[in-house]
Design an enzyme around this catalytic site. Structure first.
Site, PDB file in Angstrom:
ATOM      1  CG  HIS A   1      17.975   2.819   6.401  1.00 41.13           C
ATOM      2  ND1 HIS A   1      18.234   3.957   5.645  1.00 41.13           N
ATOM      3  CD2 HIS A   1      16.769   3.036   6.992  1.00 41.13           C
ATOM      4  CE1 HIS A   1      17.220   4.811   5.789  1.00 41.13           C
ATOM      5  NE2 HIS A   1      16.310   4.258   6.598  1.00 41.13           N
ATOM      6  CG  LEU A   2      14.960   0.140  12.374  1.00 44.64           C
ATOM      7  CD1 LEU A   2      15.306   0.457  13.817  1.00 44.64           C
ATOM      8  CD2 LEU A   2      13.607   0.738  12.036  1.00 44.64           C
ATOM      9  CG  HIS A   3      14.597  -3.041   6.952  1.00 47.12           C
ATOM     10  ND1 HIS A   3      15.955  -2.838   7.008  1.00 47.12           N
ATOM     11  CD2 HIS A   3      14.430  -4.365   6.741  1.00 47.12           C
ATOM     12  CE1 HIS A   3      16.578  -3.975   6.826  1.00 47.12           C
ATOM     13  NE2 HIS A   3      15.677  -4.932   6.666  1.00 47.12           N
ATOM     14  CD  GLN A   4       7.881  -3.622  12.479  1.00 49.87           C
ATOM     15  OE1 GLN A   4       8.764  -4.326  12.948  1.00 49.87           O
ATOM     16  NE2 GLN A   4       6.860  -3.232  13.177  1.00 49.87           N
TER      17      GLN A   4
ATOM     18  CB  ILE B   1      19.587  -3.152   4.013  1.00 47.49           C
ATOM     19  CG1 ILE B   1      19.506  -3.662   2.565  1.00 47.49           C
ATOM     20  CG2 ILE B   1      20.193  -1.750   4.050  1.00 47.49           C
ATOM     21  CD1 ILE B   1      18.640  -2.825   1.651  1.00 47.49           C
TER      22      ILE B   1
END
Ligand SMILES: [Zn+2]
Length: 178
Positions: free
Chosen positions: A131-134, A128
């Protein structure tokens, strides 16, 4: 609904099949497949969205498509794609939630190590990308067994709903800044 048909629940599809060891799945499907899964997840209950904790500017949830048991994703609430788009407050909270996720996972499931990271852009492997995600992926010695190689399938010993409940229960009430 099967595990691989996640509806609009949050997660990062990776093309692997998954062999779930427990017999029953506890997913609740979404009613709308449009929109961004990481923007929509906070609109539902923690249980429905597999949210482990909610911060002020960011939150943590389980990946619907885990690489390993306890695979946590830390996201800002804001729909931003790039690490440089984060405000300082968001950057700090994403880092704090990542740190706490490691502490909680160590307490709950005793991993031998972690992979931490963000894939920036689809070309870098972001499922995705918008939308930034760690990623916070606990690792155990010997966890890379033959299944991912032979069958493109990962063996996961615990249902996500159970993992979420254990991590949420172990999560400290307030983030502590050092
Ligand atoms: Zn979003």
């Amino acid at each position: 609904m099967t595990v691989e048909d996640g509806g609009d629940l949050a997660g990062v599809p990776d093309g692997f099949g998954r062999l779930w060891v427990p017999h029953r799945m506890a997913y609740i499907g979404g009613e709308n497949k449009d929109g961004c899964a990481f923007c929509r997840a906070p609109e539902r209950s923690d249980e429905e969205s597999l949210i482990v904790t909610r911060g002020t500017t960011a939150y943590a949830l389980l990946n619907l498509y885990p690489y390993n048991g306890g695979h946590v994703l830390v996201c800002p609430y804001r729909h931003v794609a790039d690490y440089t788009d984060l405000t300082t407050d968001e950057m700090i909270e994403v880092a704090e939630l990542t740190r706490t996720a490691m502490t909680v996972l160590r307490a709950v499931s005793g991993p031998d190590g972690f992979n931490l990271g963000m894939n920036q852009g689809a070309v870098a492997g972001a499922g995705i990308a918008a939308h930034l995600h760690q990623h916070v992926v606990p690792r155990w010695a010997g966890d890379a067994n033959f299944l991912p190689i032979v069958g493109r399938t990962r063996a996961l010993p615990e249902l996500l709903a159970d993992t979420r409940a254990r991590l949420a229960a172990a999560w400290p009430v307030a983030e502590e800044r050092h």
